[in-house]
Write a protein that holds these residues in place. Structure first.
Motif: not given
Length: 470
Positions: A29, A432, A25
């Motif tokens: 992100s 996610r 992630y």
């Protein structure tokens, strides 16, 4: 009660797998948001007008939110949704917000609740759950923020990191607002129109005859000329391409492609215009036009997306009073394999034709869509859409499609939303969940970590650019 966003939300509970998910992630992100299909009004960014109030922003136009309160017995009038024509008195925004806060408990575990919590915490710094006792305080806090320059639409677009944002537009739209954005040196993003011709293709659609007449008037052809109708649609697609469009979107109840010769199609067209076509003939003509749209996509390069399987306006009294997009659109069983075979027989192996299939019937992912995408070079698997754009449904989607078609026959995430402020929360959720899914495959020894790291980036960046020809 406090509103706390767990930094490990949506990651696996197992500590070792969770640790892998964290790393995957972290790599994605902060990547820019690419949103190749959505419904944000381009005027929002052209005029950069401040959002009016919390009720207007979070409830009035979000039928994900309003439908659950309606199910709990709250009328749409109480939620500030005006009746057709706007004649009825509209509930004051603060009262609408109080009603929402009193019913906040309804959203626990829902996708809407997840997105709203993210938005409240990240954008407004709210650290308490909404409720009757704090409704006015939260309203005032959000209202104060909305009145600042930092919460104007353009500032938020920059803050969100939106690189590409697609809208959904009527074929006869002059696209002036898109042109203004494209020529504005102060605006750095790309806002792309999308050709949405449903009400021009299906004789059963409300206003079809009127839309055919509009096309004819614009092109200078006779209203009754099928060839003029086809040429006008192709020309309008060209207008969209000149203004940056990369895709044409088709919303259908059931996918259907019918291959007619021009004389057959022309005869059906004339009967439909004259009001003498049967319901079956209207359906056949609409199926023929879906095939025609595929032919045009082969010719002009627009990506063809098909969103299928939703019964629109299921509750007639609500539709009569409040109109469309008021929470009563309901999924239904859908089939793709046989209905789309004529289209795929003709164009399925064309290398530059991209067909993205979306469904809200989970049973078709593993049974039909993934196998089609696993053979036809043109077919891509659309991201979980509408009712399936939710944490557990996204994980089921990955499990249902990956073993047959892998990761690289999917479209990448698509937020498909009108709710501008929810866009970053939706994309973050997808990132996610993909990190969590990949982490499990790594932990089970099915995918190497380096491979998972590459896939995580490709799902966010490479695939949407490739599939939507960005």
């Amino acid at each position: 009660m406090t509103l706390h966003l767990d930094p490990d939300r949506l990651f696996p509970a197992d500590p070792a797998t969770r640790d892998i998910a964290r790393g995957l992630y972290a790599a994605v992100s902060q990547l820019p948001i690419i949103s190749p299909h959505g419904h944000v009004d381009p005027g929002l960014l052209v005029h950069d007008t401040p959002f009016v109030n919390p009720a207007e922003l979070f409830i009035r136009y979000d039928h994900y939110v309003s439908r659950l309160m309606h199910a709990a017995g709250v009328s749409l009038d109480e939620l500030g949704i005006p009746q057709k024509g706007g004649d009825a008195a509209v509930t004051a925004p603060r009262e609408v917000w109080r009603t929402f806060c009193e019913h906040w408990y309804l959203y626990a575990g829902t996708a809407s609740g997840y997105w709203l919590q993210n938005t409240f915490a990240h954008l407004f710094g709210i650290d308490e759950q909404p409720g009757a006792e704090n409704a006015d305080r939260l309203y005032d806090r959000i209202q104060a923020a909305l009145e600042t320059e930092a919460f104007r639409p353009r500032a938020l677009s920059d803050r969100f990191g939106i690189e590409v944002l697609a809208t959904t537009d009527d074929p006869m739209d002059d696209l002036a607002e898109h042109e203004r954005l494209a020529l504005d040196p102060a605006f750095t993003g790309r806002v792309l129109p999308t050709f949405r011709p449903d009400s021009y293709l299906n004789p059963a659609a409300a206003g079809w005859e009127h839309n055919v007449a509009r096309l004819a008037e614009w092109s200078g052809s006779a209203v009754s000329s099928y060839r003029g109708y086809i040429d006008a649609l192709a020309a309008r697609r060209g207008h969209f391409i000149e203004h940056g469009a990369v895709s044409a979107d088709h919303g259908v109840l059931q996918p259907l492609a019918v291959d007619l010769d021009e004389s057959e199609a022309s005869a059906l067209f004339e009967r439909a215009l004259g009001g003498t076509a049967s319901a079956e003939e209207n359906q056949i003509f609409a199926g023929h036009m879906l095939l025609e749209m595929a032919r045009m996509s082969v010719d002009d390069g627009l990506v063809m997306t098909v969103h299928a399987g939703v019964v629109r306006n299921h509750h007639t009294p609500t539709f009569t009073r409040f109109g469309t997009d008021t929470g009563h659109d309901i999924p239904t069983t859908t089939h793709f394999v046989d209905p789309l075979r004529p289209l795929l027989e003709k164009y399925g192996d064309r290398p530059d034709f991209h067909l993205v299939l979306f469904a809200v019937d989970e049973t078709v992912y593993s049974r039909e869509i993934a196998p089609l995408a696993g053979f036809y070079p043109s077919v891509y698997i659309g991201a979980p859409w509408w009712f399936l754009d939710a944490p557990d449904a996204v994980q089921r989607f990955r499990a249902a499609t990956t073993e047959t078609a892998g990761f690289y026959r999917s479209s990448g995430f698509i937020d498909d939303t009108r709710a501008f402020l929810s866009i970053p929360a939706r994309h973050d959720m997808s990132r996610r969940l993909d990190a969590a899914f990949l982490a499990r495959l790594v932990r089970e020894g099915r995918v190497a970590l380096a491979t998972a790291e590459r896939i995580a980036v490709d799902l966010v960046d490479t695939m949407p650019r490739k599939v939507f020809k960005l």
